[in-house]
Design a protein around this motif. Structure first.
Motif, mmCIF file in Angstrom:
data_model
loop_
_atom_site.group_PDB
_atom_site.id
_atom_site.type_symbol
_atom_site.label_atom_id
_atom_site.label_comp_id
_atom_site.label_asym_id
_atom_site.label_seq_id
_atom_site.Cartn_x
_atom_site.Cartn_y
_atom_site.Cartn_z
ATOM 1 N N HIS A 96 -7.749 6.867 1.055
ATOM 2 C CA HIS A 96 -6.523 6.620 1.813
ATOM 3 C C HIS A 96 -6.244 7.808 2.729
ATOM 4 O O HIS A 96 -6.308 8.961 2.279
ATOM 5 N N ASP A 190 0.695 3.082 1.581
ATOM 6 C CA ASP A 190 -0.210 2.314 0.726
ATOM 7 C C ASP A 190 -0.117 2.763 -0.728
ATOM 8 O O ASP A 190 -0.304 1.969 -1.646
ATOM 9 N N GLU A 248 0.816 1.233 -6.255
ATOM 10 C CA GLU A 248 -0.096 0.689 -5.247
ATOM 11 C C GLU A 248 0.200 -0.783 -5.010
ATOM 12 O O GLU A 248 0.814 -1.450 -5.844
ATOM 13 N N ALA A 252 -4.951 -4.236 -3.571
ATOM 14 C CA ALA A 252 -5.733 -3.009 -3.397
ATOM 15 C C ALA A 252 -6.108 -2.427 -4.756
ATOM 16 O O ALA A 252 -7.236 -1.956 -4.964
ATOM 17 N N ARG A 255 -8.872 -4.530 -6.228
ATOM 18 C CA ARG A 255 -10.181 -4.332 -5.569
ATOM 19 C C ARG A 255 -10.891 -3.095 -6.084
ATOM 20 O O ARG A 255 -12.123 -3.093 -6.195
#
Length: 423
Positions: A96, A190, A248, A252, A255
Motif C-alpha cells: 500500500h 485503504d 481493511e 482486500a 485477497r
C-alpha cells in the motif's frame, strides 16, 4: 455503488493484567481482576486509592531511552499496540502506498501523566507561584497537544494518510474506530491503524474524580472494588491501557488471505445535550445511538448475541444503560448476555472503548462471553443477564458494544462474524 465493508485484521492490546491478546483474553475468560492498590505514586492523600495498572516496561517492548523520554506513557502504549496490531495482521505495508495508510487515535485526557509530573518539577513541588521554564524538558510541548499521540503512532508505522485524534471523553475508543471505518468506506484510505490510549493514573486525575465522588473508596479490597451492576457498588475503578486495530476493506483482506476477526457493520454516536456528567434515567440517548448502529448494520435487535456494556460501576450509568438496552432491544434484552469487563480491567477512560472492542472480537473468536466479576448482589433496578462471575460458552456471531462519556456522549458499534450476510 456498494459501500466498502471494513474488517479487523490485526489487534494490539495493552491492558491491566494482560499485554497482548493471549494474556488479555486469559484474564477476561478466567474472570480474574487486575485492580490493585496504586503503586505508580503515593495515593495516601486521596479518597480513592485503587486502580487497574498495566505491568508495562517500555524498554521490554522495544522503546529506546529517547522515545521513553520524549513520549508520555499513553503515547508509549499507542506505539507498542500499533506495532503489535500490524504484526498480528501480517500486513505487507509495501503493498500500500504510505498515503493510503492512516491513523485515528482516541484519548480522553491526553498526556495528563507527563503534565502532572512536569508541573511538579517546574513549580518546585507547587511552591513557586510563577513556574520556572528553565526546568522544563524540550519535548514538553508534545504533552499539551494530544495530536502528538497520533503523530508518534503514524511515525512508528510509516503511515502518511489521514491522521487524527478523536477526544470525546469515555467514548473516544469507539468513536476513533468508527471514524476510521468511515474513512475506509468513503475511499480516503485503504488501511487504518485505529484505536485509543490513555494513561490517566496520576494525582491530578484522581483529585478530579475524588471531587465528584465518581471513583470508589473501597480501598481495603482492591481486587473486588469494581462492581458494575452490583447493589453494593460505590463508584468506578480508574484504569489505563490501549488497544489498536488494523482495519481493511473486506475484499482486500480476503485477497491477501488475512485472518479476519470481525466486520464492523454499524456505528453511531449521539450526544444528550443535557448535562456534563448527568444522565437521564430513561436511557433515551444511548438507545438512539444503538438504534442507529443497528440500522446501519442492517441488523435486527434479536440478532444480537452479546452486549459488551459500558458498565462503569456507578449507579447512574448502570441504570441508564439497562434502560437503554430495554428500549432498543425490547424483550430480547432479557435474553441476551450482557457483561462489563471494567469489573476486571478498570475504566481507562478514552481507551476503554477500544479495549472493549478487542474483547468483543476475541469473544467472537472463542465463542465465549467474558463475565462481570464481583457481581454478587444484583441491583434490583438492573435486572438483565449480566453474566456474573464466570465466563460463559456462547455462540457470538453478532455483538453490540456501547459507551457513555462525560459531556453526554453516547456511542454504539455492531460487530459481526465475517461472512455473515446482512438482513
Amino acid at each position: 455503488m456498494t459501500a466498502r465493508r471494513v474488517v479487523i485484521t490485526g489487534i494490539g492490546v495493552l491492558a491491566p493484567g494482560g499485554i497482548g491478546t493471549k494474556d488479555f483474553w486469559s484474564l477476561l475468560s478466567e474472570g480474574r481482576t487486575a485492580t490493585q492498590a496504586i503503586t505508580l505514586f503515593d495515593p495516601a492523600p486521596f479518597r480513592s486509592r485503587v486502580a487497574a495498572q498495566a505491568a508495562f516496561d517500555p524498554e521490554e517492548h522495544g522503546l529506546g531511552p529517547q522515545e521513553v523520554r520524549r513520549m508520555d506513557r499513553a503515547a508509549q502504549f499507542a506505539v507498542v499496540t500499533a506495532r503489535g496490531a500490524l504484526a498480528d495482521s501480517g500486513l505487507d505495508r509495501g503493498a500500500h502506498p504510505p498515503h493510503r495508510i492512516g491513523v485515528t487515535l482516541g484519548s480522553a485526557v491526553g498526556a495528563s501523566m507527563t503534565l502532572d509530573q512536569e508541573y511538579r518539577v517546574v513549580s518546585d513541588g507547587g511552591r513557586l507561584e510563577h513556574v520556572s521554564h528553565e526546568y522544563a524538558p524540550r519535548h514538553l510541548y508534545n504533552a499539551f497537544v494530544p495530536s502528538s499521540f497520533a503523530a508518534e503512532t503514524a511515525w512508528a508505522v510509516a503511515a502518511e494518510g489521514p491522521t487524527t485524534v478523536v477526544s470525546t471523553g469515555c467514548t473516544s475508543g469507539i468513536d476513533a474506530v468508527g471514524h476510521a471505518v468511515e474513512l475506509i468506506r468513503d475511499g480516503s484510505a485503504d488501511v487504518m491503524i485505529a484505536g485509543a490510549t490513555d494513561a490517566p493514573i496520576s494525582p491530578i486525575t484522581l483529585a478530579c474524580f475524588d471531587a465528584i465522588k465518581a471513583t470508589t473508596p473501597r480501598n481495603d479490597d482492591p481486587a473486588h472494588a469494581s462492581r458494575p451492576f452490583d447493589g453494593t457498588r460505590n463508584g468506578f475503578v480508574l484504569g489505563e491501557g490501549a488497544a489498536l486495530f488494523v482495519l481493511e476493506e473486506l475484499q482486500a483482506a480476503r485477497r491477501r488471505g488475512a485472518h479476519i476477526y470481525a466486520e464492523i457493520a454499524g456505528y453511531a454516536q449521539r450526544c444528550n445535550a443535557f448535562h456534563m456528567t448527568g444522565l437521564r434515567p430513561d436511557g433515551a440517548e444511548m438507545a438512539t445511538a444503538i438504534d442507529a448502529a443497528l440500522a446501519e448494520a442492517r441488523t435486527n435487535p434479536t440478532d444480537i448475541d452479546y452486549v459488551s456494556a459500558h458498565g462503569s460501576g456507578t449507579k447512574q450509568n448502570d441504570r441508564h444503560e439497562t434502560a437503554a438496552l430495554k428500549k432498543s432491544l425490547g424483550d430480547h434484552a432479557y435474553r441476551v448476555p450482557v457483561s462489563s469487563i471494567k469489573s476486571m480491567v478498570g475504566h481507562s477512560l478514552g481507551a476503554i472503548g477500544s479495549i472493549e472492542i478487542a474483547a468483543c472480537a476475541l469473544a467472537m473468536e472463542n465463542h465465549v462471553v467474558p463475565p462481570t466479576a464481583n457481581l454478587h448482589t444484583p441491583d434490583p433496578e438492573c435486572d438483565l443477564d449480566y453474566v456474573p462471575l464466570t465466563a460463559r460458552d456462547w455462540r457470538t456471531d453478532t455483538v453490540l458494544t456501547v459507551g457513555s462519556g462525560f459531556g453526554g456522549f453516547q456511542s454504539a458499534m455492531v460487530l459481526t462474524r465475517p461472512g455473515r450476510t446482512a438482513a
